[in-house]
Scaffold this motif. Structure first.
Motif, PDB file in Angstrom:
ATOM      1  N   GLU A  57      77.914 -21.563 -21.908  1.00  0.00           N
ATOM      2  CA  GLU A  57      78.670 -22.234 -20.851  1.00  0.00           C
ATOM      3  C   GLU A  57      79.728 -21.287 -20.276  1.00  0.00           C
ATOM      4  N   ALA A  58      80.339 -20.503 -21.161  1.00  0.00           N
ATOM      5  CA  ALA A  58      81.368 -19.561 -20.712  1.00  0.00           C
ATOM      6  C   ALA A  58      80.771 -18.492 -19.793  1.00  0.00           C
ATOM      7  N   ARG A  61      80.156 -20.058 -16.418  1.00  0.00           N
ATOM      8  CA  ARG A  61      81.404 -20.201 -15.657  1.00  0.00           C
ATOM      9  C   ARG A  61      81.839 -18.863 -15.073  1.00  0.00           C
ATOM     10  N   LEU A  62      81.640 -17.835 -15.879  1.00  0.00           N
ATOM     11  CA  LEU A  62      82.023 -16.493 -15.442  1.00  0.00           C
ATOM     12  C   LEU A  62      81.204 -16.066 -14.226  1.00  0.00           C
ATOM     13  N   ARG A  64      80.024 -17.986 -11.998  1.00  0.00           N
ATOM     14  CA  ARG A  64      80.383 -18.771 -10.816  1.00  0.00           C
ATOM     15  C   ARG A  64      81.783 -18.459 -10.308  1.00  0.00           C
ATOM     16  N   MET A  65      82.557 -17.835 -11.175  1.00  0.00           N
ATOM     17  CA  MET A  65      83.970 -17.614 -10.864  1.00  0.00           C
ATOM     18  C   MET A  65      84.150 -16.652  -9.692  1.00  0.00           C
ATOM     19  N   THR A  81      88.022 -18.371 -21.597  1.00  0.00           N
ATOM     20  CA  THR A  81      87.214 -19.482 -21.111  1.00  0.00           C
ATOM     21  C   THR A  81      86.472 -20.154 -22.257  1.00  0.00           C
ATOM     22  N   ILE A  85      86.802 -24.033 -23.674  1.00  0.00           N
ATOM     23  CA  ILE A  85      85.672 -24.964 -23.803  1.00  0.00           C
ATOM     24  C   ILE A  85      85.605 -25.457 -25.248  1.00  0.00           C
TER      25      ILE A  85
END
Lengths: 202, 99
Positions: A57-58, A61-62, A64-65, A81, A85
Motif C-alpha cells: 500500500e505504501a 501511495r508513493l 500516486r504522490m 507512509t 498505515i
C-alpha cells in the motif's frame, strides 16, 4: 513474499505507470529497501502477511504522490507512509478487538459494554495524569512531538532549544510515563525525598 | 519481564528503547537507522520487551485529547534541565528545583 517475491524483473513494476520516472525511482526503492521495510512493519504489526500488505500500500501511495523525485526524500517518505498505515491498522485492530471483547463480555454477563469503555477511558485518564506530572517544558515538547506530529528539528526552531534537548525530553517523558504506568513509586511535592545524587543521565 | 520488579536497570533499558523509538520514528530516519534498530531488537528479548513497552506509551499518548498544555508561566518557572530523570527531579525538594 507474494507479489514482492519477484524482484528480479523491474519492468513489471515500472509498467504500473509506464515510462514514468517516479515508477523507476519507486522500483529502485523497492529493490533496495523492501526487506528492511517489511521487517520494520512486521515488528510493529506482528504479522508478516500484514506487513507485506502495508508495504504494498505504501508503494502504491508513493507512486500516486505528487512531489519531488529525489530518492532520499522518497525513501524517508516510504517508511513514514508505511508507518502511518501500520499505525492506522493497529488502531482499528485494537478498537475492533475492544468492541468484540466488550460484546462477548456483555453477552456472558449482561453487563453492557459501557463498563469496558469506562476502563479504557480510565487508563487514558491515568496516562493524562502522568503526562501532567512532567516538567512543563518537557511536557510541552512531548505533546508537540506526539500530538502535533512535529519533528525534533521543528520543535527546536519553534521553542528555540537545541534539537538534542528536544530528543532528550521526549525520551525522558516516555520513560517517566512508562514507569508510572508500571506502578513505580514516586514522591509528591509534599513529601520530598533526597535523591541518591544528581546523576547525569543520557 | 514482570512489571513489579522494575529497577534502575529497567529504567535504563526503557530509556534505550525510547531513544530507538525517537530515532526510527521520524521522516529523517535513514535506512541505516532502521537496520541498526533491527540489530538492537534482535540482540535480546529484553530489548524487544522494552521497545514494546515504550511503544505502548507512544500509541496511547496519541489519544490524549484534549491535551493539558503547560501555561507560559509554568514554562517560565520550569527548573528541569534534563540533567537527571524526571523521576529524580520530582523527588527533589521543590526549593532545590529553583534555578
Amino acid at each position: 513474499m507474494g507479489d514482492y517475491n519477484d524482484t528480479s524483473d523491474p519492468s513489471d513494476k515500472t509498467s504500473l505507470v509506464s515510462g514514468s520516472p517516479r515508477a523507476a525511482v519507486v522500483e529502485q526503492l523497492f529493490r533496495e529497501h523492501n526487506l528492511s521495510l517489511v521487517r520494520f512493519l512486521s515488528a510493529r504489526l506482528h504479522s508478516e502477511q500484514e506487513a507485506r500488505d502495508v508495504a504494498q500500500e505504501a508503494y502504491v501511495r508513493l507512486l500516486r504522490m505528487e512531489s519531488p523525485e529525489a530518492v532520499s526524500y522518497l525513501r524517508a517518505f516510504l517508511f513514514k507512509t508505511a508507518a502511518n498505515i501500520a499505525i492506522d491498522r493497529l488502531r482499528s485492530r485494537r478498537s475492533e478487538a475492544r468492541a468484540l471483547e466488550a460484546e462477548l463480555h456483555a453477552q456472558h454477563t449482561g453487563v453492557p459494554s459501557l463498563e469496558r469503555s469506562v476502563a479504557a477511558a480510565e487508563e487514558l485518564q491515568m496516562l493524562a495524569a502522568y503526562v501532567d506530572e512532567l516538567p512543563p517544558r518537557c511536557r510541552q515538547v512531548f505533546l508537540l512531538r506526539r500530538l502535533h506530529d512535529l519533528s525534533a528539528a521543528e520543535i527546536s526552531c519553534r521553542l528555540d532549544i537545541p534539537e538534542r534537548t528536544v530528543r532528550h525530553y521526549v525520551v525522558e517523558a516516555i520513560v517517566y510515563c512508562r514507569r508510572r504506568m508500571d506502578g513505580v513509586n514516586h514522591h509528591r511535592e509534599g513529601a520530598p525525598v533526597r535523591s541518591p545524587g544528581r546523576k547525569r543521565q543520557t | 519481564m514482570s512489571t513489579r520488579e522494575r529497577s534502575e536497570g529497567s529504567a535504563l533499558a526503557l530509556r534505550e528503547a525510547a531513544q530507538w523509538l525517537e530515532r526510527v520514528n521520524t521522516t529523517e530516519s535513514t535506512t541505516q537507522d532502521f537496520a541498526d534498530w533491527q540489530c538492537w531488537l534482535a540482540q535480546s528479548s529484553a530489548h524487544r520487551e522494552a521497545f514494546a513497552l515504550v511503544e505502548e506509551v507512544w500509541c496511547a499518548a496519541g489519544e490524549l485529547h484534549p491535551a493539558n498544555w503547560p501555561s507560559p508561566d509554568d514554562i517560565a518557572d520550569d527548573t528541569y534541565d534534563g540533567s537527571v530523570s524526571v523521576e529524580i527531579w520530582r523527588s527533589l525538594d521543590p526549593r532545590e528545583r529553583r534555578p
